[in-house]
Scaffold this motif. Structure first.
Motif, PDB file in Angstrom:
ATOM      1  N   UNK A 133      -9.551  -9.275   3.219  1.00  0.00           N
ATOM      2  CA  UNK A 133      -8.891 -10.353   2.232  1.00  0.00           C
ATOM      3  C   UNK A 133     -10.249 -10.397   1.290  1.00  0.00           C
ATOM      4  N   UNK A 134     -10.627  -9.358   0.947  1.00  0.00           N
ATOM      5  CA  UNK A 134     -11.609  -9.242  -0.181  1.00  0.00           C
ATOM      6  C   UNK A 134     -10.990  -9.594  -1.443  1.00  0.00           C
ATOM      7  N   UNK A 135     -11.494 -10.104  -2.505  1.00  0.00           N
ATOM      8  CA  UNK A 135     -10.726 -10.354  -3.674  1.00  0.00           C
ATOM      9  C   UNK A 135     -10.872  -8.905  -4.545  1.00  0.00           C
ATOM     10  N   UNK A 136      -9.589  -8.546  -4.788  1.00  0.00           N
ATOM     11  CA  UNK A 136      -9.729  -7.113  -5.377  1.00  0.00           C
ATOM     12  C   UNK A 136      -9.182  -7.227  -6.826  1.00  0.00           C
ATOM     13  N   UNK A 137      -9.627  -6.365  -8.114  1.00  0.00           N
ATOM     14  CA  UNK A 137      -9.209  -6.375  -9.295  1.00  0.00           C
ATOM     15  C   UNK A 137      -8.235  -5.435  -9.410  1.00  0.00           C
ATOM     16  N   UNK A 138      -8.348  -4.389  -8.623  1.00  0.00           N
ATOM     17  CA  UNK A 138      -7.559  -3.139  -8.740  1.00  0.00           C
ATOM     18  C   UNK A 138      -7.688  -2.466  -7.329  1.00  0.00           C
ATOM     19  N   UNK A 139      -6.122  -2.038  -7.054  1.00  0.00           N
ATOM     20  CA  UNK A 139      -6.344  -0.865  -5.963  1.00  0.00           C
ATOM     21  C   UNK A 139      -5.307   0.426  -6.406  1.00  0.00           C
ATOM     22  N   UNK A 140      -5.831   1.401  -5.839  1.00  0.00           N
ATOM     23  CA  UNK A 140      -4.965   2.513  -6.253  1.00  0.00           C
ATOM     24  C   UNK A 140      -4.718   3.264  -5.178  1.00  0.00           C
ATOM     25  N   UNK A 141      -3.515   4.156  -4.995  1.00  0.00           N
ATOM     26  CA  UNK A 141      -2.967   4.711  -3.924  1.00  0.00           C
ATOM     27  C   UNK A 141      -1.975   5.936  -4.578  1.00  0.00           C
ATOM     28  N   UNK A 142      -1.713   6.727  -3.430  1.00  0.00           N
ATOM     29  CA  UNK A 142      -0.838   8.118  -4.072  1.00  0.00           C
ATOM     30  C   UNK A 142       0.590   7.860  -3.136  1.00  0.00           C
ATOM     31  N   UNK A 143       1.377   7.856  -3.822  1.00  0.00           N
ATOM     32  CA  UNK A 143       2.879   8.010  -3.333  1.00  0.00           C
ATOM     33  C   UNK A 143       3.558   9.375  -3.166  1.00  0.00           C
ATOM     34  N   UNK A 144       4.099   9.800  -2.199  1.00  0.00           N
ATOM     35  CA  UNK A 144       4.546  11.043  -2.183  1.00  0.00           C
ATOM     36  C   UNK A 144       5.946  11.089  -2.088  1.00  0.00           C
ATOM     37  N   UNK A 145       6.723  11.733  -3.177  1.00  0.00           N
ATOM     38  CA  UNK A 145       8.031  11.619  -3.473  1.00  0.00           C
ATOM     39  C   UNK A 145       8.904  12.298  -2.257  1.00  0.00           C
ATOM     40  N   UNK A 146       9.894  11.631  -1.951  1.00  0.00           N
ATOM     41  CA  UNK A 146      10.903  12.180  -0.902  1.00  0.00           C
ATOM     42  C   UNK A 146      11.889  13.029  -1.391  1.00  0.00           C
ATOM     43  N   UNK A 147      12.637  13.815  -0.625  1.00  0.00           N
ATOM     44  CA  UNK A 147      13.924  14.397  -1.163  1.00  0.00           C
ATOM     45  C   UNK A 147      15.054  13.422  -1.257  1.00  0.00           C
ATOM     46  N   UNK A 148      16.063  13.980  -2.056  1.00  0.00           N
ATOM     47  CA  UNK A 148      17.376  13.060  -2.192  1.00  0.00           C
ATOM     48  C   UNK A 148      17.009  11.651  -2.332  1.00  0.00           C
ATOM     49  N   UNK A 149      16.382  11.406  -3.607  1.00  0.00           N
ATOM     50  CA  UNK A 149      16.284   9.949  -3.793  1.00  0.00           C
ATOM     51  C   UNK A 149      16.696   9.598  -5.390  1.00  0.00           C
ATOM     52  N   UNK A 150      17.172   8.747  -5.628  1.00  0.00           N
ATOM     53  CA  UNK A 150      17.728   8.168  -7.050  1.00  0.00           C
ATOM     54  C   UNK A 150      16.488   7.454  -7.789  1.00  0.00           C
ATOM     55  N   UNK A 151      16.953   7.167  -8.929  1.00  0.00           N
ATOM     56  CA  UNK A 151      16.027   6.308  -9.854  1.00  0.00           C
ATOM     57  C   UNK A 151      15.285   5.317  -8.852  1.00  0.00           C
ATOM     58  N   UNK A 152      13.962   5.072  -9.112  1.00  0.00           N
ATOM     59  CA  UNK A 152      13.355   3.750  -8.233  1.00  0.00           C
ATOM     60  C   UNK A 152      12.318   3.206  -9.045  1.00  0.00           C
ATOM     61  N   UNK A 153      11.678   2.182  -8.336  1.00  0.00           N
ATOM     62  CA  UNK A 153      10.479   1.395  -9.015  1.00  0.00           C
ATOM     63  C   UNK A 153       9.696   1.148  -7.712  1.00  0.00           C
ATOM     64  N   UNK A 154       8.505   1.002  -8.305  1.00  0.00           N
ATOM     65  CA  UNK A 154       7.474   0.452  -7.244  1.00  0.00           C
ATOM     66  C   UNK A 154       7.584  -1.116  -7.326  1.00  0.00           C
ATOM     67  N   UNK A 155       7.455  -2.069  -6.065  1.00  0.00           N
ATOM     68  CA  UNK A 155       7.895  -3.315  -6.181  1.00  0.00           C
ATOM     69  C   UNK A 155       6.584  -3.969  -5.291  1.00  0.00           C
ATOM     70  N   UNK A 156       6.254  -5.136  -5.569  1.00  0.00           N
ATOM     71  CA  UNK A 156       5.268  -5.284  -4.843  1.00  0.00           C
ATOM     72  C   UNK A 156       5.048  -7.267  -4.681  1.00  0.00           C
ATOM     73  N   UNK A 157       4.514  -7.407  -3.674  1.00  0.00           N
ATOM     74  CA  UNK A 157       3.804  -8.989  -3.500  1.00  0.00           C
ATOM     75  C   UNK A 157       2.859  -8.794  -3.789  1.00  0.00           C
ATOM     76  N   UNK A 158       2.173  -9.799  -4.367  1.00  0.00           N
ATOM     77  CA  UNK A 158       0.553  -9.994  -4.608  1.00  0.00           C
ATOM     78  C   UNK A 158       0.401 -11.384  -4.242  1.00  0.00           C
TER      79      UNK A 158
END
Length: 185
Positions: free
Chosen positions: A120-145
């Motif tokens: 629960x530390x205060x963060x200004x920025x976090x970075x991660x890596x997403x690995x794309x799957x097979x057979x997927x259509x247009x997408x967006x990243x979605x978040x709750x902050x």
């Protein structure tokens, strides 16, 4: 003497999380609704956070860098980030955990299909890596902050990413086309 220990334990377990400004236990965010599991209403104002991605297009197996960042000095204590197909409600792909402030979550029986806060530390920025799957259509990243116990935003979206349809595919099902990660002009 034993009664004093019980009182200290009860006090710390009940009041300390609220005194510190963010609950230390039971702070999960639901995989489907993306709502935190404590009583408060989501903010309706424009979120002071942005989801940035490293590419507009992807092929299966591509690794996309995803950054969740505060636009101002407001910071955030918690979050849940997923990739979802447009109009979809289930996470797609998986995350490679690269930031010590993040941890992978299992949604719909898929390990690391979402990424969340590890503390629960205060963060200004976090970075991660997403690995794309097979057979997927247009997408967006979605978040709750979650900024704090009183303020959180649900449904923050990145720009739309589009899968590339390669006609040049070898026998293993992988594209022969290479993606340029670092180009020199």
């Amino acid at each position: 003497m034993r009664r004093n220990y019980c009182f200290v334990f009860l006090f710390c377990g009940t009041f300390l999380p609220r005194i510190l400004g963010f609950p230390q236990t039971n702070t999960s965010i639901d995989c489907d609704s993306l709502l935190p599991n404590y009583e408060a209403e989501p903010q309706t104002s424009a979120p002071p956070y942005l989801i940035a991605v490293s590419f507009d297009n992807f092929e299966p197996g591509n690794e996309i860098q995803v950054t969740l960042e505060a636009l101002k000095d407001v910071g955030f204590k918690g979050f849940n980030l997923q990739a979802r197909e447009i109009e979809g409600d289930v996470p797609v792909g998986t995350f490679k955990i690269t930031d010590p402030n993040t941890k992978g979550l299992e949604c719909h029986n898929v390990t690391n299909s979402a990424v969340s806060h590890a503390n629960s530390d205060v963060k200004q920025k976090v970075t991660t890596t997403w690995i794309a799957p097979h057979d997927v259509r247009d997408l967006q990243f979605i978040a709750t902050v979650v900024q704090d116990l009183e303020k959180f935003w649900v449904g923050i979206q990145s720009k739309t990413l589009t899968p590339m349809r390669s006609e040049s595919v070898n026998g293993t099902g992988k594209s022969k086309r290479k993606v340029c990660f670092e180009c020199i002009c």
